[in-house]
Structure formats: structure tokens, C-alpha cells
Design a protein around this motif. Structure first.
Motif, PDB file in Angstrom:
ATOM      1  N   GLY A 233       0.797  -1.211   0.000  1.00 43.63           N
ATOM      2  CA  GLY A 233       0.000   0.000   0.000  1.00 43.63           C
ATOM      3  C   GLY A 233       0.836   1.270   0.000  1.00 43.63           C
ATOM      4  N   GLU A 234       0.140   2.373  -0.151  1.00 41.66           N
ATOM      5  CA  GLU A 234       0.798   3.678  -0.189  1.00 41.66           C
ATOM      6  C   GLU A 234       1.529   3.968   1.115  1.00 41.66           C
ATOM      7  OE1 GLU A 234      -0.419   8.391  -0.888  1.00 41.66           O
ATOM      8  OE2 GLU A 234      -1.901   6.786  -1.175  1.00 41.66           O
ATOM      9  N   ASN A 235       0.934   3.581   2.233  1.00 42.56           N
ATOM     10  CA  ASN A 235       1.560   3.845   3.529  1.00 42.56           C
ATOM     11  C   ASN A 235       2.889   3.103   3.675  1.00 42.56           C
ATOM     12  OD1 ASN A 235      -0.549   5.488   4.310  1.00 42.56           O
ATOM     13  ND2 ASN A 235      -1.704   3.821   5.275  1.00 42.56           N
ATOM     14  N   PHE A 236       2.951   1.895   3.119  1.00 43.76           N
ATOM     15  CA  PHE A 236       4.195   1.133   3.186  1.00 43.76           C
ATOM     16  C   PHE A 236       5.323   1.891   2.491  1.00 43.76           C
ATOM     17  CE2 PHE A 236       7.129  -1.649   0.891  1.00 43.76           C
ATOM     18  CZ  PHE A 236       7.696  -2.364   1.920  1.00 43.76           C
ATOM     19  N   PHE A 237       5.062   2.371   1.296  1.00 44.08           N
ATOM     20  CA  PHE A 237       6.106   3.079   0.546  1.00 44.08           C
ATOM     21  C   PHE A 237       6.483   4.392   1.231  1.00 44.08           C
ATOM     22  CE2 PHE A 237       4.364   0.402  -2.916  1.00 44.08           C
ATOM     23  CZ  PHE A 237       5.550  -0.184  -3.333  1.00 44.08           C
ATOM     24  N   LYS A 238       5.507   5.085   1.776  1.00 43.25           N
ATOM     25  CA  LYS A 238       5.807   6.348   2.446  1.00 43.25           C
ATOM     26  C   LYS A 238       6.681   6.131   3.670  1.00 43.25           C
ATOM     27  CE  LYS A 238       1.841   9.161   1.055  1.00 43.25           C
ATOM     28  NZ  LYS A 238       0.640   9.912   1.515  1.00 43.25           N
ATOM     29  N   GLU A 239       6.438   5.037   4.370  1.00 43.44           N
ATOM     30  CA  GLU A 239       7.187   4.764   5.589  1.00 43.44           C
ATOM     31  C   GLU A 239       8.571   4.196   5.303  1.00 43.44           C
ATOM     32  OE1 GLU A 239       6.869   1.895   9.571  1.00 43.44           O
ATOM     33  OE2 GLU A 239       5.105   2.238   8.294  1.00 43.44           O
ATOM     34  N   LYS A 240       8.632   3.224   4.400  1.00 42.88           N
ATOM     35  CA  LYS A 240       9.891   2.531   4.140  1.00 42.88           C
ATOM     36  C   LYS A 240      10.755   3.218   3.082  1.00 42.88           C
ATOM     37  CE  LYS A 240       9.076  -1.007   6.873  1.00 42.88           C
ATOM     38  NZ  LYS A 240       9.939  -1.340   8.049  1.00 42.88           N
ATOM     39  N   TYR A 241      10.107   3.825   2.093  1.00 39.23           N
ATOM     40  CA  TYR A 241      10.859   4.425   0.979  1.00 39.23           C
ATOM     41  C   TYR A 241      10.281   5.805   0.667  1.00 39.23           C
ATOM     42  CZ  TYR A 241      12.224  -0.463   0.478  1.00 39.23           C
ATOM     43  OH  TYR A 241      12.690  -1.727   0.713  1.00 39.23           O
ATOM     44  N   PRO A 242      10.477   6.744   1.560  1.00 37.06           N
ATOM     45  CA  PRO A 242       9.842   8.062   1.410  1.00 37.06           C
ATOM     46  C   PRO A 242      10.316   8.843   0.187  1.00 37.06           C
ATOM     47  CG  PRO A 242      11.483   8.087   3.169  1.00 37.06           C
ATOM     48  CD  PRO A 242      11.310   6.663   2.772  1.00 37.06           C
ATOM     49  N   ASN A 243      11.506   8.530  -0.326  1.00 34.91           N
ATOM     50  CA  ASN A 243      12.038   9.268  -1.478  1.00 34.91           C
ATOM     51  C   ASN A 243      11.747   8.579  -2.814  1.00 34.91           C
ATOM     52  OD1 ASN A 243      13.242  11.264   0.198  1.00 34.91           O
ATOM     53  ND2 ASN A 243      14.985   9.894   0.578  1.00 34.91           N
ATOM     54  N   LEU A 244      11.022   7.479  -2.751  1.00 33.61           N
ATOM     55  CA  LEU A 244      10.719   6.713  -3.959  1.00 33.61           C
ATOM     56  C   LEU A 244       9.341   7.094  -4.485  1.00 33.61           C
ATOM     57  CD1 LEU A 244      11.362   4.377  -5.936  1.00 33.61           C
ATOM     58  CD2 LEU A 244      10.275   2.825  -4.282  1.00 33.61           C
ATOM     59  N   LYS A 245       9.292   7.459  -5.765  1.00 33.00           N
ATOM     60  CA  LYS A 245       8.016   7.749  -6.411  1.00 33.00           C
ATOM     61  C   LYS A 245       7.488   6.458  -7.024  1.00 33.00           C
ATOM     62  CE  LYS A 245       5.757  10.643  -9.884  1.00 33.00           C
ATOM     63  NZ  LYS A 245       5.941  11.709 -10.911  1.00 33.00           N
ATOM     64  N   VAL A 246       6.281   6.067  -6.649  1.00 30.04           N
ATOM     65  CA  VAL A 246       5.705   4.798  -7.097  1.00 30.04           C
ATOM     66  C   VAL A 246       4.425   5.066  -7.879  1.00 30.04           C
ATOM     67  CG1 VAL A 246       4.801   2.553  -6.413  1.00 30.04           C
ATOM     68  CG2 VAL A 246       6.659   3.601  -5.099  1.00 30.04           C
ATOM     69  N   LEU A 247       4.314   4.432  -9.028  1.00 29.86           N
ATOM     70  CA  LEU A 247       3.121   4.517  -9.846  1.00 29.86           C
ATOM     71  C   LEU A 247       2.469   3.138  -9.876  1.00 29.86           C
ATOM     72  CD1 LEU A 247       1.399   6.300 -11.723  1.00 29.86           C
ATOM     73  CD2 LEU A 247       2.843   5.554 -13.626  1.00 29.86           C
ATOM     74  N   GLY A 248       1.236   3.033  -9.347  1.00 27.97           N
ATOM     75  CA  GLY A 248       0.534   1.758  -9.299  1.00 27.97           C
ATOM     76  C   GLY A 248       0.721   1.076  -7.943  1.00 27.97           C
ATOM     77  N   PRO A 249       0.286  -0.196  -7.807  1.00 29.43           N
ATOM     78  CA  PRO A 249      -0.379  -0.960  -8.874  1.00 29.43           C
ATOM     79  C   PRO A 249      -1.837  -0.596  -9.099  1.00 29.43           C
ATOM     80  CG  PRO A 249      -0.237  -2.285  -6.889  1.00 29.43           C
ATOM     81  CD  PRO A 249       0.500  -1.014  -6.589  1.00 29.43           C
TER      82      PRO A 249
END
Length: 324
Positions: A233-249
Motif C-alpha cells: 500500500g501507499e503507507n508502506f512506501f511512504k514509511e519505508k521508501y519516502p524518497n521513492l516515487k511509485v506509480l501503481g499498482p
């Protein structure tokens, strides 16, 4: 100094410009204009487009979508040969055989950007030739259905400076596959310097993406549109990889709105001009002007123009740009 001498001193002879300056100017023209119009202006311009200066970057992706395999092979051989090993960027769609890919690898050792979407090449030829493409930093093998994990691994092992990879697929092209985490493993283990990765519609799972994230620590952009097996989910990426821009899924694009359409990437147009290269003789033209170049009794060595709009006289129908 009188007015006449001042006026003459301010004139610039275009035919005396150095070849690299001419190539910079010609880069604003279309491929057709460079090959059919420029060589007929004067000898020096003909020599410029026959040499390597105009062909350090070759983008025939749009043209190649509307050409058959024979036309494409001959065009590639001519332009890459003209580059004399100085080719830095190549964009072409739909390579139809291993011979063309081998020719690229054998003659483009300085290549940094390679775009080969929709190409019909497989793992064996990539494994065989990837070592000759070691300078690549940007690679696009989207919609290449015959390429798999072995090819990606070969690219990764030999292209140590690779920072961008595009591996987008169409949903129909992966419909017969169960999982493509083997491609994720190949990416994660051989491409640690990746900063930009597009894997839309690959059949990846959460573990496959996590493996990429754990090994590609410089990643700045990740496209996982349509990778429905990825449950992050979006929260996972924000917490673990805050500088990574993710598109999808979870994103709706043209494929999801109409699964059975090929959208703009696969669109076909009947309103276009297709023209075929016939011989690499453009640089041999000895005339100073284009007068009489299209005489009925003179064989057209460079290319054949074909119109699909019903013109009786295709050459006369061309709206040629004015000479400088």
C-alpha cells in the motif's frame, strides 16, 4: 571598408560550415528530409549526411512502426554504418530477427541509450551479444514477448552503468504466464544502480518487488501499474521508501478501461507516407542542384517513395521544404 565589402564580410556560406555544426542544424529535420532533401542542396551537405556527424543519435522508432522488416533492416544497416562507431542513441521499434540485433551490437559499441520496443528477439541472442553493449545506461525492451529473465540478467551483468530500464508489457502478452518474479530476481541481482524502473503489467508479486527494493537502493521511480500480485500500500512506501516515487499498482489507465484494445501504443494509421531505402548512394550525388534529379529515365538509387493516397505522380505530390 566600403559598404559592399562590409556586406560581403557579413555573409555566411552555409556550405562551408563544419560537419558537426551542420549535423546540429540537421537534427531539427525529419529523417525523410535528411535523407532525401539535404543531400541535394550541395556537395558539402551531402557529405555531412553521409558521414558520422548526423548519426550519433538515430531515432527511427515512429518510422519503423510503419515499415516492413526488410525496409527496417536495410535502413538500420545504412545509418549505423554511417555512424562509424560513434552511435550513442538508437530508438527503433519491431526488430524482426536476431541478425539485426547482432548487427547493432557489433557496430555500436559506444551506445548509451537503446530502445527496442516490440522487437522479436529472444534470450539466446541477447545472452550472446550483450557483452558488446556494455556502455548502455538506458534500456527499453517493452513489449518484447520473447525476452525473459535470462536476457535481463545478461543485460544487467554486462551493462554495469544501467540506470534506467523500461520493461512494460501489454496485458494480452502476459496472459499465458503465471508469474514473472524470475525477471524481478534478474533485475534485483544484476542492476543495483537502477534509478528508474518501469515494469507495468509484468506478473510480479509482492516478494518480487521487495527483492528489487532491497537490492536496487538508488531507485527513485518505480512503475508497477497493473502488477496486481503486488500487495503493498501507499503507507508502506511512504514509511519505508519516502524518497521513492511509485506509480501503481492500483491505477486505471487505457489498458484497464478497455482490456482488449491495444491503445495508442498499438494503434495503426492508414494515413501516412511509407518510403523505402533502395541503396546507400546518397553521398555519391555529384550535382550542385536538384534539377533533373527525378528524370523518368534516371534510376532512383537512394529510395523508393510509396504513397497510399492514390497519387499518380508521388514525387510531384511531395511538399518539399524550401532549400536554405
Amino acid at each position: 571598408m566600403d559598404d559592399k565589402k562590409i556586406e560581403e564580410s557579413e555573409l555566411r556560406c552555409w556550405d562551408e560550415l563544419i560537419p558537426d555544426a551542420l549535423s546540429l542544424i540537421f537534427s531539427n529535420l525529419s529523417l525523410q528530409e535528411i535523407l532525401t532533401v539535404v543531400p541535394r542542396v550541395c556537395k558539402s551537405w551531402g557529405r555531412a549526411v553521409s558521414g558520422p556527424y548526423c548519426w550519433q543519435e538515430i531515432d527511427i522508432e515512429e518510422w519503423s512502426r510503419r515499415s516492413n522488416s526488410e525496409q527496417l533492416d536495410r535502413m538500420l544497416q545504412m545509418l549505423i554504418t554511417r555512424s562509424c562507431g560513434s552511435l550513442r542513441k538508437l530508438c527503433v521499434s519491431g526488430l524482426s530477427n536476431d541478425i539485426s540485433f547482432s548487427f547493432i551490437a557489433d557496430n555500436a559499441g559506444s551506445l548509451q541509450t537503446l530502445r527496442l520496443p516490440r522487437s522479436d528477439i529472444g534470450d539466446p541472442i541477447v545472452e550472446q551479444m550483450a557483452a558488446k553493449l556494455s556502455n548502455i545506461t538506458f534500456l527499453d525492451v517493452s513489449y518484447c514477448s520473447k525476452i525473459g529473465a535470462h536476457a535481463l540478467e545478461a543485460f544487467g551483468k554486462h551493462c554495469k552503468s544501467l540506470v534506467e530500464l523500461r520493461r512494460i508489457m501489454h496485458p494480452l502478452e502476459v496472459a499465458d504466464k503465471v508469474c514473472q518474479d524470475d525477471e524481478a530476481h534478474a533485475i534485483s541481482t544484476t542492476m543495483p544502480k537502477l534509478k528508474h524502473l518501469e515494469t507495468a503489467y509484468l506478473l510480479l508479486t509482492t516478494s518480487g518487488v521487495l527483492e528489487i527494493l532491497s537490492n536496487c537502493r538508488e531507485l527513485e521511480f518505480l512503475d508497477v501499474r497493473g502488477c496486481w500480485g503486488v500487495k503493498l500500500g501507499e503507507n508502506f512506501f511512504k514509511e519505508k521508501y519516502p524518497n521513492l516515487k511509485v506509480l501503481g499498482p492500483l491505477i486505471v489507465d487505457c489498458y484497464e478501461r478497455n482490456y482488449w484494445d491495444y491503445c495508442s501504443d498499438y494503434s495503426d494509421s492508414s494515413d501516412y507516407l511509407a518510403w523505402e531505402l533502395m541503396d546507400d548512394g546518397i553521398g555519391d550525388y555529384d550535382g550542385e542542384s536538384s534539377d533533373g534529379i527525378w528524370d523518368d529515365d534516371q534510376e532512383l538509387e537512394e529510395l523508393e517513395l510509396r504513397f497510399y493516397e492514390g497519387f499518380d505522380d508521388p514525387i510531384a505530390a511531395i511538399d518539399w521544404p524550401p532549400s536554405p
